[in-house]
Design an enzyme around this catalytic site. Structure first.
Site, PDB file in Angstrom:
ATOM      1  N   ALA A   1       0.825  -1.211   0.000  1.00 23.45           N
ATOM      2  CA  ALA A   1       0.000   0.000   0.000  1.00 23.45           C
ATOM      3  C   ALA A   1       0.860   1.261   0.000  1.00 23.45           C
ATOM      4  O   ALA A   1       1.925   1.266   0.636  1.00 23.45           O
ATOM      5  CB  ALA A   1      -0.912  -0.009   1.213  1.00 23.45           C
TER       6      ALA A   1
ATOM      7  N   GLY B   1       0.167   1.267  -3.252  1.00 25.15           N
ATOM      8  CA  GLY B   1      -0.014   0.470  -4.460  1.00 25.15           C
ATOM      9  C   GLY B   1       0.585   1.009  -5.745  1.00 25.15           C
ATOM     10  O   GLY B   1       0.301   0.487  -6.822  1.00 25.15           O
TER      11      GLY B   1
ATOM     12  N   ARG C   1      -4.513   1.791   4.922  1.00 28.75           N
ATOM     13  CA  ARG C   1      -3.687   1.963   3.723  1.00 28.75           C
ATOM     14  C   ARG C   1      -4.137   1.001   2.626  1.00 28.75           C
ATOM     15  O   ARG C   1      -4.120   1.330   1.440  1.00 28.75           O
ATOM     16  CB  ARG C   1      -2.210   1.762   4.062  1.00 28.75           C
ATOM     17  CG  ARG C   1      -1.630   2.905   4.881  1.00 28.75           C
ATOM     18  CD  ARG C   1      -0.195   2.645   5.294  1.00 28.75           C
ATOM     19  NE  ARG C   1       0.735   2.603   4.181  1.00 28.75           N
ATOM     20  CZ  ARG C   1       1.464   3.640   3.760  1.00 28.75           C
ATOM     21  NH1 ARG C   1       1.361   4.803   4.358  1.00 28.75           N
ATOM     22  NH2 ARG C   1       2.295   3.513   2.740  1.00 28.75           N
TER      23      ARG C   1
ATOM     24  N   CYS D   1      13.097   4.131   0.691  1.00 25.83           N
ATOM     25  CA  CYS D   1      13.299   5.562   0.415  1.00 25.83           C
ATOM     26  C   CYS D   1      14.091   6.145   1.587  1.00 25.83           C
ATOM     27  O   CYS D   1      13.769   7.194   2.117  1.00 25.83           O
ATOM     28  CB  CYS D   1      11.985   6.290   0.163  1.00 25.83           C
ATOM     29  SG  CYS D   1      10.770   6.108   1.467  1.00 25.83           S
TER      30      CYS D   1
END
Ligand code: SAM
Length: 313
Positions: free
Chosen positions: A115, A117, A142, A239
């Protein structure tokens, strides 16, 4: 641990959702809406071309085939292509995991932490909605957001699963055909250019305890992914800018699965490689606002060693 604050404003990246429209059709529609297409930059020229883009101009990305690049802050939320799911606003670096995992049409895939997605819908696009994606997420809210986003994107090959990826059994016959796994686990988010302030403590750094606990989760999830019996490729991404969540996790998993998996040298034309902390780290990719005009990001691709058959001549 260090933190990085970036002053670079990132371009607006737009991924064409090829489940709904071809790249050529999207370009035509954007031109009709008043945008103008400039020459596609080479990999070497990308930074300069992007810096010089004028308002209303856009180019095709030299690394990601279905990605278009606009000047920073180009607005799309009221654009019909966006509302209809024909285009998806997705940072360039976050397109790399699905691109290098490259599940073909007909593939059986797990998106372990899926999620909201974006990467699921990117994989569905590459698979032309043909095959199966088991998309796990532990967070019900989510997952609900993901349901509406994937519906808008026309994704029909994904089965959304509410639950922990860590608790799904690799021996379950449902997953016996899973050859591709994308693992994009929760991370510190320290690479997200405009979110840094919310994630750091008073001294401006992410606490060591927090990083350790994230890294432990990431390594458990990566080990779990590598243990699926039919898995041929596993993409790992974060990230985060911290090596504890990136190179260190990959190195530990690689040591454990030595002889079974190796790291693929992904996107050879991408200059910004994994930090040189172990011998194969350069096979991984890093991305940063300063060098690559994307959020801070890390991607590694594990590939199962082929069972070698010695042919006697
Ligand atoms: N891949 C997503 C995308 O591209 O849109 C972003 C994923 S986000 C970085 C990480 C996700 O992992 C969060 O949605 C979080 O709820 C989920 N998550 C955390 N622990 C999990 C677990 N044990 N099993 C499955 N999902 C988990």
């Amino acid at each position: 641990p260090d933190t990085v604050k970036s002053q670079v404003s990132l371009p607006r990246y737009v991924r064409v959702n090829t489940l709904k429209i071809s790249v050529e059709e999207a370009i035509e529609k954007l031109k009709k809406a008043g945008f103008s297409l400039a020459d596609k930059p080479s990999v070497e020229n990308f930074g300069n071309t992007i810096r010089d883009l004028e308002t209303g101009q856009f180019v095709q990305d030299p690394h990601i085939p279905a990605l278009l690049v606009f000047p920073p802050e180009t607005g799309f939320h009221d654009n019909q292509l966006y509302k209809s799911g024909e285009i998806i606003l997705q940072d360039k670096a976050s397109c790399i995991p699905a691109q290098v995992l490259a599940p073909p049409p007909g593939a059986c895939v797990i998106d372990a932490c899926a999620a909201p997605g974006n990467k699921t819908s990117h994989m569905a696009s590459l698979m032309q909605n043909n095959g199966k994606i088991f998309a796990f997420d532990i967070d019900a809210k989510r997952l609900a957001t993901m349901r509406s986003l994937t519906q808008r994107a026309g994704v029909s090959c994904a089965q959304l699963v509410h639950g922990s990826f860590l608790e799904c059994d690799p021996g379950d016959p449902r997953y016996s055909g899973v050859e591709y796994i994308l693992l994009d686990p929760s991370c510190s988010g320290s690479g997200i250019a405009n979110r840094l302030d919310h994630l750091t403590d008073e001294e401006g750094s992410i606490s060591t305890e927090r990083l350790e606990s994230l890294a432990q989760f990431q390594l458990s999830a990566l080990r779990h992914a590598l243990s699926f019996p039919a898995a041929r490729r596993v993409a790992y991404s974060t990230c985060s800018v911290h090596r504890q969540e990136n190179e260190d996790v990959v190195q530990a998993a690689l040591q454990e699965y030595e002889g079974k998996y190796h790291l693929q040298h992904i996107l050879p034309t991408w200059r910004h490689r994994g930090t040189d902390t172990f011998p194969q780290a350069h096979r991984c990719i890093r991305a940063s606002p300063e060098q690559d005009r994307t959020n801070g990001f890390f991607v590694a691709l594990f590939e199962k060693n082929s069972e070698r058959v010695d042919v006697k001549v």
